[in-house]
Design an enzyme around this catalytic site. Structure first.
Site, PDB file in Angstrom:
ATOM      1  N   ASP A 109      81.321  21.589  23.208  1.00 43.47           N
ATOM      2  CA  ASP A 109      81.883  22.226  24.389  1.00 43.47           C
ATOM      3  C   ASP A 109      80.781  22.945  25.160  1.00 43.47           C
ATOM      4  O   ASP A 109      79.796  23.386  24.573  1.00 43.47           O
ATOM      5  CB  ASP A 109      82.888  23.332  24.012  1.00 43.47           C
ATOM      6  CG  ASP A 109      84.012  22.810  23.179  1.00 43.47           C
ATOM      7  OD1 ASP A 109      84.368  21.640  23.346  1.00 43.47           O
ATOM      8  OD2 ASP A 109      84.515  23.598  22.352  1.00 43.47           O
TER       9      ASP A 109
HETATM   10  N1  URA Z   1      84.644  22.439  17.709  1.00 39.11           N
HETATM   11  C1  URA Z   1      84.855  23.047  18.897  1.00 39.11           C
HETATM   12  O1  URA Z   1      85.855  23.710  19.084  1.00 39.11           O
HETATM   13  N2  URA Z   1      83.922  22.927  19.844  1.00 39.11           N
HETATM   14  C2  URA Z   1      82.787  22.216  19.672  1.00 39.11           C
HETATM   15  O2  URA Z   1      81.968  22.138  20.591  1.00 39.11           O
HETATM   16  C3  URA Z   1      82.593  21.587  18.433  1.00 39.11           C
HETATM   17  C4  URA Z   1      83.530  21.716  17.468  1.00 39.11           C
END
Ligand code: URA
Length: 258
Positions: A109
């Site tokens: 993310d």
């Molecule tokens: N889990 C999440 O919530 N975000 C990420 O970027 C990776 C794993």
């Protein structure tokens, strides 16, 4: 064997091609004695046979075969992992050399920090990205509140993150007040955040600290390095289920300075 071979490609050109900066800065790296070829410190003007010679920079083997590269990048928050961003936010490929063209393996993310592999090796990407290959990924999550035993148990056993979708068993431990170490091998959309939401402890900060056997507490946010051939092999082995999982190395967790 003579130290300055007369055949092959110039070492500074080869190093520049695989991402060690301009040819001039590669000459500086060579002049500083940081480069070895087949175990011998290289001198300016050295030529190498990229198909046969073993090149090391600062004691680490460097893949010099034209073609495939794999970088380990420490993604800072605010950088997106897609190839381009319509909103003009910085993208992960801007952090690594422009050539050859590469892409990230899987996603983090925009707000998530930490390790991600960036490569032009489609086979490696496919192996690592596929959840059935079981490469585990470790995260440090700073969460709201301080999860107690029931929340930890739920995260370990599996939680419903959307109707009918329950996460697979995970390794979860409490590292301190409001700080969890979570190891998962699935790669569902925003999985860790949604797991923590499901137990009432939303994530405040999320850092990926390990991908299979690969961790690097010394790689600063925004920095990258080449994965050496042994690391690529160990990643491939872990994706094929033939590697012993690495002991977690989680020191660059929430709270570290950038
Ligand atoms: N889990 C999440 O919530 N975000 C990420 O970027 C990776 C794993």
């Amino acid at each position: 064997m003579s130290v300055v071979a007369s055949e092959g490609e110039r070492l500074q050109k080869v190093l520049a091609r695989v991402g060690f900066g301009s040819r001039r800065s590669c000459d500086e790296i060579i002049a500083a004695g940081r480069v070895r070829v087949n175990g011998t410190t290289a001198v300016l003007g050295r030529r190498v046979d990229v198909a046969r010679d073993v090149v090391e920079v600062d004691g680490r083997p460097v893949g010099v075969l034209p073609g495939l590269v794999a970088y380990l990048v420490n993604k800072p928050a605010g950088v997106v992992t897609s190839a381009s961003d319509p909103d003009g936010r910085p993208v992960i490929v801007d952090l690594v050399p422009a050539s050859p063209r590469v892409f990230s393996v899987g996603r983090l993310d925009v707000a998530t920090e930490g390790l991600i592999v960036v490569t032009n090796d489609g086979q490696l990407a496919q192996l690592l990205a596929h959840p059935s290959h079981g490469v585990d990924k470790e995260y440090l999550a700073e969460v709201v509140g301080d999860p107690g035993p029931a929340a930890l148990r739920a995260l370990r056993d599996g939680v419903e993150i959307e109707p009918g979708v329950v996460t697979a068993p995970a390794k979860v431990s409490r590292r301190g007040p409001g700080v969890l170490r979570i190891v998962i091998h699935e790669g569902r959309y925003r999985q860790v955040r949604r797991m923590c939401d499901a137990v009432g402890h939303p994530v405040r900060r999320l850092v990926r600290t390990r991908i299979g056997p690969i961790s690097d507490p010394h790689l600063r946010p925004g920095a990258w390095r080449l994965l050496d051939i042994d690391e690529v092999r160990s990643l491939t082995a872990s994706a094929s289920g033939s590697a012993v999982p690495a002991e977690a190395d989680v020191s660059p967790g929430p709270g570290r300075s950038a």
